[in-house]
Design a protein around this motif. Structure first.
Motif, PDB file in Angstrom:
ATOM      1  N   VAL A  70       0.839  -1.206   0.000  1.00  0.00           N
ATOM      2  CA  VAL A  70       0.000   0.000   0.000  1.00  0.00           C
ATOM      3  C   VAL A  70       0.872   1.253   0.000  1.00  0.00           C
ATOM      4  O   VAL A  70       0.566   2.234  -0.671  1.00  0.00           O
ATOM      5  CB  VAL A  70      -0.983  -0.002   1.190  1.00  0.00           C
ATOM      6  N   ILE A  71       1.980   1.227   0.728  1.00  0.00           N
ATOM      7  CA  ILE A  71       2.892   2.371   0.747  1.00  0.00           C
ATOM      8  C   ILE A  71       3.501   2.596  -0.636  1.00  0.00           C
ATOM      9  O   ILE A  71       3.599   3.733  -1.112  1.00  0.00           O
ATOM     10  CB  ILE A  71       3.984   2.168   1.822  1.00  0.00           C
ATOM     11  N   VAL A  72       3.899   1.509  -1.309  1.00  0.00           N
ATOM     12  CA  VAL A  72       4.452   1.628  -2.665  1.00  0.00           C
ATOM     13  C   VAL A  72       3.389   2.166  -3.611  1.00  0.00           C
ATOM     14  O   VAL A  72       3.661   3.041  -4.449  1.00  0.00           O
ATOM     15  CB  VAL A  72       5.007   0.270  -3.139  1.00  0.00           C
ATOM     16  N   LEU A  73       2.171   1.658  -3.497  1.00  0.00           N
ATOM     17  CA  LEU A  73       1.071   2.136  -4.329  1.00  0.00           C
ATOM     18  C   LEU A  73       0.802   3.619  -4.083  1.00  0.00           C
ATOM     19  O   LEU A  73       0.583   4.380  -5.031  1.00  0.00           O
ATOM     20  CB  LEU A  73      -0.191   1.321  -4.057  1.00  0.00           C
ATOM     21  N   ALA A  74       0.850   4.051  -2.833  1.00  0.00           N
ATOM     22  CA  ALA A  74       0.617   5.461  -2.503  1.00  0.00           C
ATOM     23  C   ALA A  74       1.711   6.349  -3.070  1.00  0.00           C
ATOM     24  O   ALA A  74       1.433   7.456  -3.551  1.00  0.00           O
ATOM     25  CB  ALA A  74       0.527   5.633  -0.989  1.00  0.00           C
ATOM     26  N   ALA A  75       2.950   5.884  -3.043  1.00  0.00           N
ATOM     27  CA  ALA A  75       4.039   6.680  -3.605  1.00  0.00           C
ATOM     28  C   ALA A  75       3.881   6.824  -5.116  1.00  0.00           C
ATOM     29  O   ALA A  75       4.066   7.922  -5.663  1.00  0.00           O
ATOM     30  CB  ALA A  75       5.380   6.035  -3.267  1.00  0.00           C
ATOM     31  N   ALA A  76       3.525   5.746  -5.784  1.00  0.00           N
ATOM     32  CA  ALA A  76       3.314   5.819  -7.236  1.00  0.00           C
ATOM     33  C   ALA A  76       2.128   6.709  -7.569  1.00  0.00           C
ATOM     34  O   ALA A  76       2.176   7.512  -8.512  1.00  0.00           O
ATOM     35  CB  ALA A  76       3.108   4.420  -7.801  1.00  0.00           C
ATOM     36  N   GLU A  77       1.062   6.587  -6.796  1.00  0.00           N
ATOM     37  CA  GLU A  77      -0.130   7.424  -7.014  1.00  0.00           C
ATOM     38  C   GLU A  77       0.190   8.893  -6.815  1.00  0.00           C
ATOM     39  O   GLU A  77      -0.243   9.743  -7.598  1.00  0.00           O
ATOM     40  CB  GLU A  77      -1.246   6.977  -6.057  1.00  0.00           C
ATOM     41  N   ALA A  78       0.972   9.208  -5.796  1.00  0.00           N
ATOM     42  CA  ALA A  78       1.325  10.600  -5.534  1.00  0.00           C
ATOM     43  C   ALA A  78       2.183  11.172  -6.662  1.00  0.00           C
ATOM     44  O   ALA A  78       1.976  12.319  -7.088  1.00  0.00           O
ATOM     45  CB  ALA A  78       2.049  10.709  -4.200  1.00  0.00           C
ATOM     46  N   ALA A  79       3.117  10.390  -7.175  1.00  0.00           N
ATOM     47  CA  ALA A  79       3.977  10.877  -8.256  1.00  0.00           C
ATOM     48  C   ALA A  79       3.174  11.149  -9.523  1.00  0.00           C
ATOM     49  O   ALA A  79       3.325  12.208 -10.147  1.00  0.00           O
ATOM     50  CB  ALA A  79       5.080   9.862  -8.531  1.00  0.00           C
ATOM     51  N   VAL A  80       2.310  10.222  -9.901  1.00  0.00           N
ATOM     52  CA  VAL A  80       1.507  10.401 -11.115  1.00  0.00           C
ATOM     53  C   VAL A  80       0.513  11.541 -10.938  1.00  0.00           C
ATOM     54  O   VAL A  80       0.344  12.393 -11.825  1.00  0.00           O
ATOM     55  CB  VAL A  80       0.790   9.090 -11.480  1.00  0.00           C
ATOM     56  N   ALA A  81      -0.149  11.593  -9.783  1.00  0.00           N
ATOM     57  CA  ALA A  81      -1.149  12.637  -9.558  1.00  0.00           C
ATOM     58  C   ALA A  81      -0.513  14.024  -9.518  1.00  0.00           C
ATOM     59  O   ALA A  81      -1.085  14.978 -10.060  1.00  0.00           O
ATOM     60  CB  ALA A  81      -1.903  12.355  -8.265  1.00  0.00           C
ATOM     61  N   LEU A  82       0.644  14.161  -8.897  1.00  0.00           N
ATOM     62  CA  LEU A  82       1.300  15.470  -8.870  1.00  0.00           C
ATOM     63  C   LEU A  82       1.756  15.892 -10.260  1.00  0.00           C
ATOM     64  O   LEU A  82       1.701  17.080 -10.593  1.00  0.00           O
ATOM     65  CB  LEU A  82       2.474  15.460  -7.897  1.00  0.00           C
ATOM     66  N   ALA A  83       2.169  14.944 -11.086  1.00  0.00           N
ATOM     67  CA  ALA A  83       2.522  15.285 -12.472  1.00  0.00           C
ATOM     68  C   ALA A  83       1.292  15.783 -13.227  1.00  0.00           C
ATOM     69  O   ALA A  83       1.370  16.759 -13.992  1.00  0.00           O
ATOM     70  CB  ALA A  83       3.125  14.077 -13.168  1.00  0.00           C
ATOM     71  N   ILE A  84       0.154  15.149 -13.011  1.00  0.00           N
ATOM     72  CA  ILE A  84      -1.088  15.592 -13.657  1.00  0.00           C
ATOM     73  C   ILE A  84      -1.487  16.974 -13.167  1.00  0.00           C
ATOM     74  O   ILE A  84      -1.894  17.838 -13.948  1.00  0.00           O
ATOM     75  CB  ILE A  84      -2.205  14.561 -13.425  1.00  0.00           C
ATOM     76  N   VAL A  85      -1.375  17.200 -11.848  1.00  0.00           N
ATOM     77  CA  VAL A  85      -1.739  18.503 -11.280  1.00  0.00           C
ATOM     78  C   VAL A  85      -0.823  19.598 -11.823  1.00  0.00           C
ATOM     79  O   VAL A  85      -1.287  20.692 -12.179  1.00  0.00           O
ATOM     80  CB  VAL A  85      -1.690  18.454  -9.736  1.00  0.00           C
ATOM     81  N   LEU A  86       0.472  19.338 -11.927  1.00  0.00           N
ATOM     82  CA  LEU A  86       1.398  20.338 -12.463  1.00  0.00           C
ATOM     83  C   LEU A  86       1.100  20.635 -13.930  1.00  0.00           C
ATOM     84  O   LEU A  86       1.149  21.789 -14.356  1.00  0.00           O
ATOM     85  CB  LEU A  86       2.839  19.880 -12.302  1.00  0.00           C
ATOM     86  N   SER A  87       0.776  19.610 -14.692  1.00  0.00           N
ATOM     87  CA  SER A  87       0.413  19.820 -16.092  1.00  0.00           C
ATOM     88  C   SER A  87      -0.870  20.642 -16.199  1.00  0.00           C
ATOM     89  O   SER A  87      -0.977  21.549 -17.030  1.00  0.00           O
ATOM     90  CB  SER A  87       0.244  18.480 -16.788  1.00  0.00           C
TER      91      SER A  87
END
Length: 105
Positions: A70-87
């Motif tokens: 779950v921690i690994v999944l949360a880290a991946a989710e945060a990275a992808v979501a922050l990239a989307i938010v920045l875009s």
């Protein structure tokens, strides 16, 4: 030294989960929603670890392993979501999720 009862861990996990759901439903900006998702995942992690370490032995080491996934999944989710938010911010100069209506097909 006395052990902390499982009910205490479950209570903390439930409080974190409810705070995360409230944060996801009330926040209008994308960063606040992402923080709510992280709180929900951390509440679930506390429950998994509590059941893995309890006297009941319901999950054993499997609860801790699931928590790591779950921690690994949360880290991946945060990275992808922050990239989307920045875009989205680069294109629209805001992170307000209500402004994303033009993304509809």
């Amino acid at each position: 030294m006395e052990d902390i009862p499982v009910n205490m861990f479950l209570g903390v996990g439930a409080i974190l989960f409810v705070c995360g759901v409230l944060c996801m439903t009330t926040k209008r900006n994308a960063i606040g929603i992402l923080m709510g998702v992280e709180l929900v995942l951390n509440g679930a992690n506390i429950n998994l670890v509590a059941f893995s370490n309890s006297n009941y032995g319901l999950l054993g080491i499997d609860g801790q392993i699931m928590s790591l996934f779950v921690i690994v999944l949360a880290a991946a989710e945060a990275a992808v979501a922050l990239a989307i938010v920045l875009s989205f911010y680069n294109n629209h100069q805001t992170v307000d999720v209500d402004q994303a209506s033009e993304l509809q097909g």
